[in-house]
Design a protein around this motif. Structure first.
Motif, short mmCIF file in Angstrom:
data_model
loop_
_atom_site.label_atom_id
_atom_site.label_comp_id
_atom_site.label_asym_id
_atom_site.label_seq_id
_atom_site.Cartn_x
_atom_site.Cartn_y
_atom_site.Cartn_z
N ILE A 21 0.84 -1.19 0.00
CA ILE A 21 0.00 0.00 0.00
C ILE A 21 0.88 1.25 0.00
CG2 ILE A 21 -1.81 -1.19 1.31
CD1 ILE A 21 -0.95 0.54 3.74
N ASP A 22 0.26 2.38 -0.32
CA ASP A 22 0.92 3.67 -0.19
C ASP A 22 0.81 4.06 1.28
OD1 ASP A 22 1.56 6.39 -0.05
OD2 ASP A 22 0.72 6.83 -2.02
N VAL A 23 1.87 3.84 2.04
CA VAL A 23 1.78 4.01 3.49
C VAL A 23 1.44 5.43 3.89
CG1 VAL A 23 3.24 2.06 4.14
CG2 VAL A 23 4.30 4.26 3.59
N LEU A 24 2.00 6.40 3.19
CA LEU A 24 1.75 7.79 3.55
C LEU A 24 0.29 8.16 3.30
CD1 LEU A 24 3.04 10.36 4.64
CD2 LEU A 24 3.54 11.02 2.28
N ALA A 25 -0.24 7.76 2.14
CA ALA A 25 -1.63 8.06 1.81
C ALA A 25 -2.58 7.37 2.77
CB ALA A 25 -1.94 7.65 0.38
N ALA A 26 -2.19 6.20 3.27
CA ALA A 26 -3.05 5.46 4.18
C ALA A 26 -2.91 5.90 5.63
CB ALA A 26 -2.75 3.96 4.07
N ILE A 63 6.53 -2.22 6.41
CA ILE A 63 7.55 -3.26 6.35
C ILE A 63 7.14 -4.24 5.26
CG2 ILE A 63 8.68 -5.16 7.58
CD1 ILE A 63 8.22 -3.64 10.19
N ARG A 64 8.01 -4.47 4.32
CA ARG A 64 7.74 -5.40 3.23
C ARG A 64 9.06 -6.05 2.80
NH1 ARG A 64 3.43 -4.34 4.77
NH2 ARG A 64 1.47 -4.06 3.63
N TYR A 65 8.94 -7.00 1.87
CA TYR A 65 10.11 -7.63 1.29
C TYR A 65 10.54 -6.87 0.05
CZ TYR A 65 9.62 -11.28 4.72
OH TYR A 65 9.56 -11.94 5.92
N ASP A 66 11.79 -7.01 -0.32
CA ASP A 66 12.43 -6.14 -1.32
C ASP A 66 11.64 -6.05 -2.62
OD1 ASP A 66 14.71 -4.55 -2.26
OD2 ASP A 66 15.06 -6.25 -3.59
N GLU A 67 11.10 -7.16 -3.11
CA GLU A 67 10.44 -7.13 -4.41
C GLU A 67 9.15 -6.32 -4.39
OE1 GLU A 67 8.69 -10.65 -2.24
OE2 GLU A 67 10.68 -9.76 -2.50
N SER A 68 8.64 -5.99 -3.20
CA SER A 68 7.39 -5.25 -3.09
C SER A 68 7.58 -3.77 -2.81
CB SER A 68 6.52 -5.86 -1.96
OG SER A 68 6.21 -7.20 -2.23
N ILE A 69 8.83 -3.32 -2.70
CA ILE A 69 9.09 -1.95 -2.29
C ILE A 69 9.40 -1.09 -3.52
CG2 ILE A 69 10.58 -0.44 -0.92
CD1 ILE A 69 11.07 -2.78 0.95
N ALA A 70 8.68 0.01 -3.66
CA ALA A 70 8.91 0.93 -4.77
C ALA A 70 10.31 1.52 -4.68
CB ALA A 70 7.86 2.03 -4.76
N ARG A 71 10.89 1.80 -5.84
CA ARG A 71 12.28 2.25 -5.89
C ARG A 71 12.49 3.63 -5.27
NH1 ARG A 71 14.84 -1.87 -5.44
NH2 ARG A 71 12.79 -2.65 -4.89
N ASP A 72 11.40 4.43 -5.16
CA ASP A 72 11.57 5.78 -4.62
C ASP A 72 11.43 5.82 -3.11
OD1 ASP A 72 8.88 5.20 -4.56
OD2 ASP A 72 8.23 7.17 -5.27
N MET A 73 11.35 4.66 -2.48
CA MET A 73 11.25 4.57 -1.03
C MET A 73 12.64 4.40 -0.40
SD MET A 73 8.11 4.78 0.10
CE MET A 73 6.49 4.90 -0.69
N ILE A 74 12.78 4.88 0.82
CA ILE A 74 13.98 4.61 1.61
C ILE A 74 13.75 3.30 2.34
CG2 ILE A 74 15.42 5.41 3.52
CD1 ILE A 74 14.62 8.26 2.77
N ALA A 75 14.68 2.37 2.23
CA ALA A 75 14.53 1.04 2.83
C ALA A 75 15.64 0.78 3.83
CB ALA A 75 14.54 -0.04 1.75
#
Length: 299
Positions: free
Chosen positions: A134-139, A145-157
């Motif tokens: 989900i879009d955590v900020l919008a929600a 917390i997610r696994y690498d393949e689910s994280i958008a590239r513009d996020m800080i991980a």
């Protein structure tokens, strides 16, 4: 026109971001009815409808979207200004809201959360479990917390918990005695398999890897569920083979209730990450959690 109350504007922003009175109420720690009353009051004061309400969703009108675009930065700035007071305290205070997948909630986060909260008694950790991205900020969450393949590239991980996890396959001794032990992933097509269905409705495929070769199997059998407890009980009862995180099956394997199969084909992958959008102001509770995770990694 009477100037609207800042709390009503904040309620409007929460509802539009969550797209739900119930979701916004849960995040703000109030009742849905109080948010609904705030919206009625705000719309009456402004003399314009701000929200389109249906039984399934809440979306901003064109006027509401225009208002949200103008007030959101200002309200975020106010929140940030108030949060700077944390720098004058010995320990930060506030609520850290995380959106977390089930496996992490159950098997990875508990010891981390206990140590973090013991070190930061002024922080409240609020965890919502959700297995879809989900879009955590919008929600209305501070981070997810997610696994690498689910994280958008513009996020800080930021790495969190074990850096390597794996999926394992197993079955009860009784099932294997009655039906034989699979030697290759394709053998599973002749076996009863216990399936897992995600919240999105998708049936999880079983993936196996060996010497660069990948085999994917669509499970078929007498039980499909979305809760690991039911799936695990079915496997121990001999209904079929199960394929899931090692953390779920290890206790059953260690006590002999389940027997591992196809071990040379088990798939390993990187552990979970805390992720959050890049922004100038990071809430003090989130900053404290990021610093905590980095210190844990070094230790």
């Amino acid at each position: 026109m009477t100037d609207p109350d800042l709390s009503d504007l904040g309620a409007f922003m929460a509802v539009t971001r969550a797209r739900s009175f119930r979701g916004a109420a849960a995040l703000r720690g109030v009742s849905p009815s109080s948010l609904s009353e705030a919206m009625r009051r705000l719309e009456a004061q402004l003399g314009v409808r701000l929200l389109n309400r249906t039984t399934r969703s809440v979306t901003p009108t064109e006027a509401g979207q225009r208002l949200l675009e103008r007030i959101a930065p200002a309200l975020d700035d106010i929140s940030g200004a108030l949060d700077t007071l944390n720098s004058f305290r010995d320990s930060p205070t506030g609520t850290l809201r995380l959106n977390v997948p089930t496996i992490v909630t159950q098997r990875v986060l508990p010891p981390l959360a206990a140590r973090f909260l013991a070190a930061h008694p002024g922080i409240t950790l609020e965890v919502t479990t959700n297995d879809t991205f989900i879009d955590v900020l919008a929600a209305g969450f501070d981070a997810g917390i997610r696994y690498d393949e689910s994280i958008a590239r513009d996020m800080i991980a930021v790495p969190l918990g074990p850096r390597v996890q794996r999926f394992v396959a197993a079955a009860s001794p009784a099932y294997l005695a009655a039906h034989g032990t699979p030697r290759h992933p394709t053998d599973l097509l002749q076996h009863a398999c216990i399936g897992h269905r995600f919240q999105s409705g998708v049936l999880a495929a079983w993936g196996f890897v060996r010497k660069g070769k990948t085999v994917r199997i669509t499970p078929s059998g007498p039980l499909v569920a979305s809760m690991i407890d039911l799936e695990l009980h079915g496997a121990e009862a001999g209904l079929g083979l199960i394929y899931t995180f090692d953390e779920y099956l290890r206790p059953s394997i260690d006590r002999g209730a389940l027997v591992p199969v196809l071990e040379e084909w088990w798939q390993s992958f990187s552990g979970p990450f805390l992720y959050y959008p890049s922004r100038t102001h990071m809430p003090a509770p989130l900053r404290a959690f990021v610093d905590f995770l980095k210190a844990e990694a070094k230790a």
